[in-house]
Design a protein around this motif. Structure first.
Motif, short mmCIF file in Angstrom:
data_model
loop_
_atom_site.label_atom_id
_atom_site.label_comp_id
_atom_site.label_asym_id
_atom_site.label_seq_id
_atom_site.Cartn_x
_atom_site.Cartn_y
_atom_site.Cartn_z
N ALA A 170 33.35 41.69 4.76
CA ALA A 170 34.16 40.85 5.64
C ALA A 170 33.76 41.12 7.09
O ALA A 170 33.72 42.28 7.52
N PRO A 171 33.41 40.09 7.84
CA PRO A 171 33.00 40.31 9.23
C PRO A 171 34.19 40.72 10.10
O PRO A 171 35.35 40.54 9.73
N ALA A 172 33.88 41.27 11.23
CA ALA A 172 34.92 41.64 12.20
C ALA A 172 35.64 40.39 12.68
O ALA A 172 35.09 39.27 12.60
N PRO A 173 36.86 40.53 13.16
CA PRO A 173 37.59 39.36 13.69
C PRO A 173 36.75 38.63 14.73
O PRO A 173 36.17 39.23 15.62
N GLY A 174 36.69 37.32 14.58
CA GLY A 174 35.92 36.49 15.50
C GLY A 174 34.45 36.37 15.16
O GLY A 174 33.73 35.57 15.77
N ALA A 175 33.97 37.17 14.19
CA ALA A 175 32.57 37.10 13.77
C ALA A 175 32.46 36.26 12.50
O ALA A 175 33.45 35.82 11.92
N ALA A 176 31.20 36.01 12.07
CA ALA A 176 30.98 35.14 10.90
C ALA A 176 29.72 35.58 10.18
O ALA A 176 28.89 36.33 10.72
N LEU A 177 29.58 35.10 8.97
CA LEU A 177 28.39 35.32 8.17
C LEU A 177 27.75 33.98 7.83
O LEU A 177 28.45 32.99 7.59
N VAL A 178 26.42 33.98 7.81
CA VAL A 178 25.67 32.83 7.28
C VAL A 178 24.92 33.36 6.07
O VAL A 178 23.94 34.09 6.19
N LEU A 179 25.42 33.03 4.89
CA LEU A 179 24.86 33.53 3.64
C LEU A 179 23.85 32.51 3.10
O LEU A 179 24.21 31.38 2.78
N ILE A 180 22.58 32.93 3.03
CA ILE A 180 21.50 32.05 2.61
C ILE A 180 21.06 32.44 1.21
O ILE A 180 20.51 33.53 1.00
N GLY A 181 21.35 31.57 0.25
CA GLY A 181 20.92 31.81 -1.12
C GLY A 181 22.06 32.18 -2.03
O GLY A 181 22.98 32.91 -1.64
N ALA A 182 22.03 31.68 -3.25
CA ALA A 182 23.04 32.00 -4.26
C ALA A 182 22.75 33.36 -4.86
O ALA A 182 21.71 33.98 -4.61
N GLY A 183 23.69 33.83 -5.68
CA GLY A 183 23.47 35.06 -6.42
C GLY A 183 23.61 36.31 -5.60
O GLY A 183 23.08 37.36 -5.95
N GLN A 184 24.31 36.25 -4.47
CA GLN A 184 24.55 37.44 -3.68
C GLN A 184 26.05 37.56 -3.41
O GLN A 184 26.78 36.56 -3.48
N PRO A 185 26.54 38.76 -3.14
CA PRO A 185 27.97 38.93 -2.87
C PRO A 185 28.44 38.01 -1.76
O PRO A 185 27.74 37.81 -0.76
N GLY A 186 29.59 37.43 -1.95
CA GLY A 186 30.16 36.54 -0.95
C GLY A 186 29.89 35.08 -1.21
O GLY A 186 30.44 34.21 -0.54
N VAL A 187 29.01 34.79 -2.18
CA VAL A 187 28.72 33.40 -2.53
C VAL A 187 29.36 33.12 -3.88
O VAL A 187 28.96 33.70 -4.90
N PRO A 188 30.38 32.27 -3.93
CA PRO A 188 31.07 32.00 -5.20
C PRO A 188 30.10 31.48 -6.25
O PRO A 188 29.16 30.73 -5.97
N ALA A 189 30.33 31.88 -7.49
CA ALA A 189 29.43 31.49 -8.58
C ALA A 189 29.41 30.00 -8.81
O ALA A 189 28.42 29.47 -9.32
N ASP A 190 30.49 29.31 -8.46
CA ASP A 190 30.55 27.87 -8.71
C ASP A 190 30.13 27.05 -7.49
O ASP A 190 30.41 25.86 -7.42
N THR A 191 29.46 27.69 -6.54
CA THR A 191 29.03 26.95 -5.34
C THR A 191 28.08 25.81 -5.70
O THR A 191 28.17 24.69 -5.18
#
Length: 827
Positions: free
Chosen positions: A74-95
């Motif tokens: 989980a990013p710090a307050p006010g920060a964000a993640l850009v997750l590139i690619g499936a099959g990694q933590p944080g990317v729902p399996a049903d994406t």
């Protein structure tokens, strides 16, 4: 393979979207807020996508987004993640939804993260590039750093929501791109070829192996004896498709290929080049008596039935495999009694720009629909050549029309020979856009490209510039002698279309580009406008020089007329030299490089373009000292334009008798009956032999000098062919005189072609005078020069083949030919 686009503010609950989370911030006031997260074992494709995202965001905002492969927390307050690619933590399996195409992608933004995932790594990368275009404003307009346009901003956010997209045409590939700069540009614009389909059976069954173990797999080309190709590079044969075990062996080989390369998605079953089908009794049982539309034996039923059996066998282990082939030669027509396997894509080859002509379009539609009736999925092989065309060959609206038609007829894969000429501006870009989705608004795409390329103030001028050439190629060209209804593609190696370019069009094009350049506001806009203007210089030089070459000139009556003619020739040859110099300079430019050079075909070389008027001045050179001769001597001695210097030197040598005449019976005085000694008569086509198309004959009325000349009438294509031994190396010039007899219409064209051959019987590239339409009732001189180097042994040039190549007399056209000569100039 139906295209699906979804864009909604309904978020996956697992991303925690609330009414208050309307966007995800990546950069605020030049400060990075987001971290880019890649899978721990990210492929090069994903790494490039992430690097491109970081680079473009930095160019837009000045902020550098960090990249990590650590598991997402989980990013710090006010920060964000850009997750590139499936099959990694944080990317729902049903994406990724079921059935999403490999090149398709999903972009989901909400709460504190953006997820970009595709049907494959390519699809994920395309999702990154789509996000950059939609939300950062990035455009990859042209290859290279100046072709990238990134609007500046201090803050950057991605609106919350879900966007899903996939291509209409799942395989999209240009050939002829030069260098990684061009290939990367195409990749950012979603090029991805996924179907193998070229000639391949020679690789599936390499002869050096299989002729020893299974000679029965090879054809009885004569119907009696097996033909066993001697090497793995010997073409002109096909397997015996009725041979027992052939399909099973092919399937086994292909299964091994898929096992050995998990990334392999398709396999080509394309027939070998140059025909050579089997004529054994079992094969001939499946070959109908009626020939196909190419007037060739129809092997489609036999071949596609064999393909189906191979594919069924392979799919037992690899159910997602695709197969491709060429609808080509003896298998060019759709099969009559066999349905093509749904996992096999036959590629139909055609230059669909020709569909601007209604009859050609109707025939093309009929052929496409006949194929679609037996094959649910089709591929189109197109000829979009940029080079070696000497003008920007653009047909934007027409492109969209035929791509939409193809989509409706089951076309799902595209391959095009592009060999780009990026002076064509938005043409390659537009095709990649329409290959993704042909329903896009062409005018909107073009308006966006023009404005992003040169800025809103300059864009209308650039749009008008390309509209000039779109009108030429979709309307005016239909009236050209150059345009052909027959054949698979237009004659890209023949610049005859330049004869139809009026110089007012060239002048207006220059005015618009100069105006465009003056209105650009940024350095990159000026760089892009300058690149297009630089490309135009080549078009301009080609058109001006070619028009000067086809201008037929009478001998001037006085010195003033002679001076004007010489001035025009100097100007024309200077432009001919300029076009050659530009192409040489473009070879060092990763964007403007011409993949097909001027020496690809004799008609493109243009060594004499613009200089035709010089030959009308020969009598002035023979008349002793005079101002015209003095100018020739100055040009031969001091001109900085090599083509001009060579032409002037050649004419002075001929006028002064410093040239050795090589005997070739060019006046056709020697011979028997209609046949001239030392010449053969070439006609194409020359079948049936008892009734060839057109004739050539020695007749008195065709004589310019002496008693006889050569009459040529009714030829579709052909001419007299003379091969002569050479006395040695040196500078040579060939000449020929031609006229259309009085009372006949000026139909057809002619060019003088000269081809050297070595002692080892190797044929070297030809040189040509360029095509002209001869005058009616007056003789026109054709000339071509070449230098034969001094080479040792087998490399020495020992013969020249001289051919006045005639085209287009089949509808009653008549030419007279006489006084063909060859001269070797003294050093």
């Amino acid at each position: 393979m139906l295209r699906r686009t979804v864009e909604t503010l309904v978020m996956a609950a697992s991303l925690g979207l609330t009414a208050a989370a309307a966007e995800v911030g990546l950069v605020r006031d030049g400060r990075p807020l987001a971290t880019v997260v890649l899978p721990s074992a990210a492929s090069p494709t994903l790494q490039e996508a992430a690097a491109t995202l970081v680079r473009c965001v930095e160019e837009a905002t000045g902020a550098v987004l960090p990249v990590t492969t650590a598991p997402a927390e989980a990013p710090a307050p006010g920060a964000a993640l850009v997750l590139i690619g499936a099959g990694q933590p944080g990317v729902p399996a049903d994406t990724i939804p079921a059935g999403l195409d490999e090149d398709g992608f999903v972009v989901v933004a909400g709460a504190d993260r953006v997820v970009i995932a595709g049907g494959s790594d390519h699809g994920t990368a395309f999702g990154v590039y789509d996000l950059l275009e939609r939300h950062v404003g990035v455009r990859w307009l042209l290859p290279g750093p100046d072709g990238l346009d990134v609007p500046a901003t201090r803050s950057l956010s991605i609106p919350a929501g879900r966007h899903q997209d996939e291509p209409v045409f799942f395989s999209r590939l240009f050939s002829g791109l030069r260098g990684e700069t061009q290939v990367a540009w195409a990749r950012f614009n979603r090029m991805h070829g996924r179907v193998s389909f070229h000639h391949n059976l020679i690789k599936l069954f390499p002869p050096e192996t299989w002729t020893k173990t299974h000679p029965e797999f090879f054809p009885m080309k004569d119907g009696q004896n097996r033909y066993l190709p001697p090497t793995n590079t010997t073409h002109g044969w096909q397997p015996c498709f009725s041979a027992p075990g052939l399909a099973e062996e092919a399937a086994a080989i292909i299964r091994r290929a898929f096992r050995d390369d998990p990334a392999l998605r398709s396999y080509s079953l394309g027939v070998n080049d140059s025909s050579g089908h089997c004529r054994c009794p079992e094969c001939l049982k499946r070959v109908p008596a009626e020939k196909n539309f190419l007037n060739l034996a129809d092997y489609s039923d036999l071949y596609f039935d064999w393909c189906n059996r191979v594919i069924d066998d392979v799919l037992k282990e690899f159910p997602d495999a695709w197969f491709g082939c060429l609808a080509y030669s003896e298998v060019a027509a759709p099969p009559r009694t066999v349905k093509v396997h749904p996992r096999l894509i036959p590629y139909m080859t055609y230059d669909r720009m020709k569909w601007i002509q209604p009859e050609v379009r109707e025939a093309g539609h009929a052929a496409t629909e006949a194929w679609h009736a037996v094959s649910p999925t089709l591929g189109w092989y197109d000829y979009l050549y940029g080079s070696p065309y000497c003008l920007p060959r653009v047909f934007f609206q027409h492109s969209a029309e035929y791509l939409r038609y193809g989509r409706d007829q089951g076309v799902r894969a595209h391959y095009a020979e592009l060999y780009p000429n990026f002076g064509e501006g938005p043409k390659p870009y537009l095709f990649l856009r329409l290959w993704w989705n042909p329903d896009q608004d062409v005018e909107a795409l073009l308006k966006d490209w023009y404005e992003r390329c040169v800025g809103p103030a300059a864009a209308p001028d650039l749009a008008r510039y390309y509209a000039i050439w779109e009108g030429f190629w979709t309307r005016d060209i239909l009236a050209s002698r150059w345009f052909s209804k027959g054949g698979q593609y237009l004659a890209f190696n023949n610049p005859g279309y330049l004869a139809d370019v009026d110089l007012e069009r060239i002048a207006e094009s220059r005015r618009l580009l100069e105006s465009c350049l003056a209105k650009c506001q940024t350095d990159r806009q000026r760089a892009r406008a300058g690149l297009l203007a630089r490309a135009f210089e080549y078009y301009e030089a080609s058109a001006v020089a070619y028009r000067g070459q086809i201008q037929v000139n009478d001998v001037p009556a006085d010195e003033a007329a002679a001076q004007r003619l010489l001035d025009a020739a100097i100007s024309g040859l200077t432009m001919a030299q300029k076009r050659r110099d530009l192409v040489a300079a473009f070879a060092e430019d990763p964007v403007l490089v011409q993949p097909i050079g001027l020496d690809r075909a004799p008609a493109l070389q243009g060594h004499t373009w613009g200089g035709g008027g010089l030959w009308a001045l020969v009598d002035w050179l023979k008349a002793g000292p005079n101002p015209i001769r003095k100018r020739f001597e100055d040009l031969a001695g001091t001109s900085t334009v090599p083509l001009l210097r060579d032409q002037a030197s050649t004419l002075l040598a001929l006028a002064d008798g410093r040239a050795e005449a090589v005997e070739i019976n060019g006046s056709f005085e020697n011979g028997t009956g209609t046949q001239a000694t030392a010449w053969s008569y070439w006609r194409k086509p020359d079948v049936p032999p008892e009734k060839p198309i057109g004739r050539m004959a020695r007749v008195p009325e065709a004589a310019r000098t002496g008693a006889l000349g050569l009459l040529c009438d009714g030829l579709l294509r052909g001419g007299p062919v003379g091969t002569t031994p050479l006395p040695g190396p040196g500078r040579y010039v060939a000449m020929a005189y031609v006229q259309v007899p009085a009372g006949h219409d000026a139909k057809g064209t002619i060019e003088l072609s000269v081809t050297p051959s070595t002692a080892a019987k190797k044929t070297l590239p030809s040189v040509s005078s360029g095509k002209i339409v001869p005058r009616v009732g007056a003789w026109t001189l054709l000339t071509v020069g070449l230098t034969i180097p001094d080479q040792p042994g087998e490399e020495a040039v020992t013969t020249l083949r001289i051919v006045p190549v005639i085209d287009g007399l089949q509808d009653g056209g008549v030419f007279w030919l006489d006084d063909i000569s060859l001269h070797r100039l003294a050093p």
